[in-house]
Design an enzyme around this catalytic site. Structure first.
Site, mmCIF file in Angstrom:
data_model
loop_
_atom_site.group_PDB
_atom_site.id
_atom_site.type_symbol
_atom_site.label_atom_id
_atom_site.label_comp_id
_atom_site.label_asym_id
_atom_site.label_seq_id
_atom_site.Cartn_x
_atom_site.Cartn_y
_atom_site.Cartn_z
ATOM 1 N N HIS A 216 5.537 62.237 119.147
ATOM 2 C CA HIS A 216 5.886 60.827 119.317
ATOM 3 C C HIS A 216 5.785 60.361 120.774
ATOM 4 C CE1 HIS A 216 7.375 61.820 115.367
ATOM 5 N NE2 HIS A 216 8.302 62.620 115.873
ATOM 6 N N ASP B 36 -4.585 63.927 124.402
ATOM 7 C CA ASP B 36 -5.838 64.026 125.161
ATOM 8 C C ASP B 36 -6.459 65.414 125.017
ATOM 9 O OD1 ASP B 36 -5.599 61.416 125.959
ATOM 10 O OD2 ASP B 36 -4.991 61.861 128.025
ATOM 11 N N ARG C 148 10.337 58.073 115.168
ATOM 12 C CA ARG C 148 9.520 59.172 114.626
ATOM 13 C C ARG C 148 8.334 58.646 113.815
ATOM 14 N NH1 ARG C 148 12.775 63.805 115.379
ATOM 15 N NH2 ARG C 148 14.949 63.204 115.259
ATOM 16 N N TYR D 232 14.866 70.342 107.666
ATOM 17 C CA TYR D 232 13.868 71.389 107.918
ATOM 18 C C TYR D 232 14.035 72.645 107.063
ATOM 19 C CZ TYR D 232 13.274 68.319 111.918
ATOM 20 O OH TYR D 232 13.079 67.208 112.709
ATOM 21 N N GLU E 267 -2.675 68.015 111.469
ATOM 22 C CA GLU E 267 -1.331 67.664 111.969
ATOM 23 C C GLU E 267 -0.324 67.964 110.862
ATOM 24 O OE1 GLU E 267 -0.829 63.528 113.029
ATOM 25 O OE2 GLU E 267 1.344 63.793 113.371
ATOM 26 N N ARG F 186 18.572 74.732 112.621
ATOM 27 C CA ARG F 186 18.712 73.321 112.992
ATOM 28 C C ARG F 186 18.542 72.418 111.767
ATOM 29 N NH1 ARG F 186 12.926 70.982 114.986
ATOM 30 N NH2 ARG F 186 14.171 69.191 115.589
ATOM 31 N N SER G 215 9.223 67.535 107.817
ATOM 32 C CA SER G 215 9.919 66.375 107.234
ATOM 33 C C SER G 215 8.937 65.205 107.099
ATOM 34 C CB SER G 215 11.091 65.975 108.139
ATOM 35 O OG SER G 215 10.604 65.546 109.406
ATOM 36 N N PRO H 222 8.473 71.927 120.372
ATOM 37 C CA PRO H 222 9.860 72.210 120.746
ATOM 38 C C PRO H 222 10.835 72.265 119.572
ATOM 39 C CG PRO H 222 9.198 70.007 121.452
ATOM 40 C CD PRO H 222 7.959 70.716 121.012
ATOM 41 N N ASN H 223 11.726 73.224 119.667
ATOM 42 C CA ASN H 223 12.844 73.427 118.738
ATOM 43 C C ASN H 223 12.439 74.011 117.386
ATOM 44 O OD1 ASN H 223 14.882 72.334 120.533
ATOM 45 N ND2 ASN H 223 13.904 70.351 120.169
ATOM 46 N N ALA I 252 8.748 67.009 118.478
ATOM 47 C CA ALA I 252 9.111 65.754 119.159
ATOM 48 C C ALA I 252 7.978 65.215 120.041
ATOM 49 C CB ALA I 252 10.369 65.972 119.992
ATOM 50 N N ASN J 139 2.063 71.438 114.663
ATOM 51 C CA ASN J 139 3.302 70.684 114.491
ATOM 52 C C ASN J 139 3.819 70.476 115.909
ATOM 53 O OD1 ASN J 139 5.760 69.574 114.013
ATOM 54 N ND2 ASN J 139 6.398 71.051 112.457
ATOM 55 N N HIS K 35 3.926 68.144 109.670
ATOM 56 C CA HIS K 35 5.361 67.930 109.879
ATOM 57 C C HIS K 35 6.109 68.408 108.657
ATOM 58 C CE1 HIS K 35 4.558 65.699 113.474
ATOM 59 N NE2 HIS K 35 3.619 65.041 112.809
ATOM 60 N N ARG L 208 12.063 58.489 108.390
ATOM 61 C CA ARG L 208 13.176 58.800 109.282
ATOM 62 C C ARG L 208 13.344 57.693 110.328
ATOM 63 N NH1 ARG L 208 12.785 64.862 111.195
ATOM 64 N NH2 ARG L 208 14.912 64.319 111.862
HETATM 65 C C1 DQA Z 1 8.915 67.485 113.009
HETATM 66 C C2 DQA Z 1 9.340 66.015 113.066
HETATM 67 C C3 DQA Z 1 9.614 65.568 114.486
HETATM 68 O O1 DQA Z 1 10.001 64.196 114.523
HETATM 69 C C4 DQA Z 1 10.739 66.381 115.080
HETATM 70 O O2 DQA Z 1 10.959 66.026 116.435
HETATM 71 C C5 DQA Z 1 10.555 67.849 114.926
HETATM 72 C C6 DQA Z 1 9.917 68.375 113.726
HETATM 73 C C7 DQA Z 1 8.760 68.004 111.574
HETATM 74 O O3 DQA Z 1 8.199 69.083 111.420
HETATM 75 O O4 DQA Z 1 9.214 67.365 110.634
HETATM 76 O O5 DQA Z 1 10.989 68.623 115.762
HETATM 77 O O6 DQA Z 1 7.646 67.592 113.642
#
Ligand code: DQA
Length: 146
Positions: free
Chosen positions: A81, A88, A112, A24, A99, A19, A103, A11-12, A78, A75, A101, A108
């Site tokens: 977490h 699963d 997170r 980011y 995995e 954002r 950031s 998401p996002n 959110a 990635n 990320h 943080r």
């Molecule tokens: C993220 C870190 C997450 O905590 C956050 O909710 C994101 C992006 C990252 O790429 O740093 O949306 O996964």
């Protein structure tokens, strides 16, 4: 053989470039997608670059990858977490998973600092900005060639 890799974004992440640029960066989602596809082509990987804001759709993308892909780069944003369902689904995928990320989630907010997926993936990259995607593609190619 051209290995098939699914990069799954949560998401996002479609709002990259708009954002929280301090976390980011300024690169847009579409630019990132183009760069990842180019790098994958150079390395002989067949890439799908997907994104969803919906937890169940991400579970479906992972389930679809079980049959159709050789590796997953995720990635989960959110959902990293919070999502037992994504964890699963990843547990069923018996091929390499990275995995990712953008950031450094460990630098943080407290909420997170916990990833529900870290212990079911092959390895992880965090805190290196959007370059992390390129590094993940390079690492995935090495994992698949082994
Ligand atoms: C993220 C870190 C997450 O905590 C956050 O909710 C994101 C992006 C990252 O790429 O740093 O949306 O996964």
């Amino acid at each position: 053989m051209n290995y098939k890799v699914n990069i799954i974004n949560g998401p996002n992440l479609n709002l990259l470039g708009e954002r929280e640029q301090s976390q980011y960066g300024t690169q847009t989602f579409e630019d990132l997608k183009k760069i990842c596809i180019k790098k994958s082509e150079e390395l002989g990987l067949n890439l799908k670059f997907s994104q969803s804001n919906i937890e169940g759709e991400i579970v479906n993308l992972i389930q679809d990858s079980i049959k159709n892909f050789d590796g997953i780069i995720i990635n989960a944003a959110a959902f990293t977490h919070t999502s037992v369902a994504i964890r699963d689904a990843l547990s069923v995928f018996k091929k390499p998973i990275i995995e990712l990320h953008i950031s450094n989630i460990y630098k943080r907010e407290e909420f997170r600092r916990k990833s529900l997926i870290s212990d079911v993936v092959t390895g992880g990259i965090f805190g290196l900005g959007a370059d992390g995607y390129i590094l993940a593609i390079i690492s995935m190619q090495k994992l698949l060639k082994k």
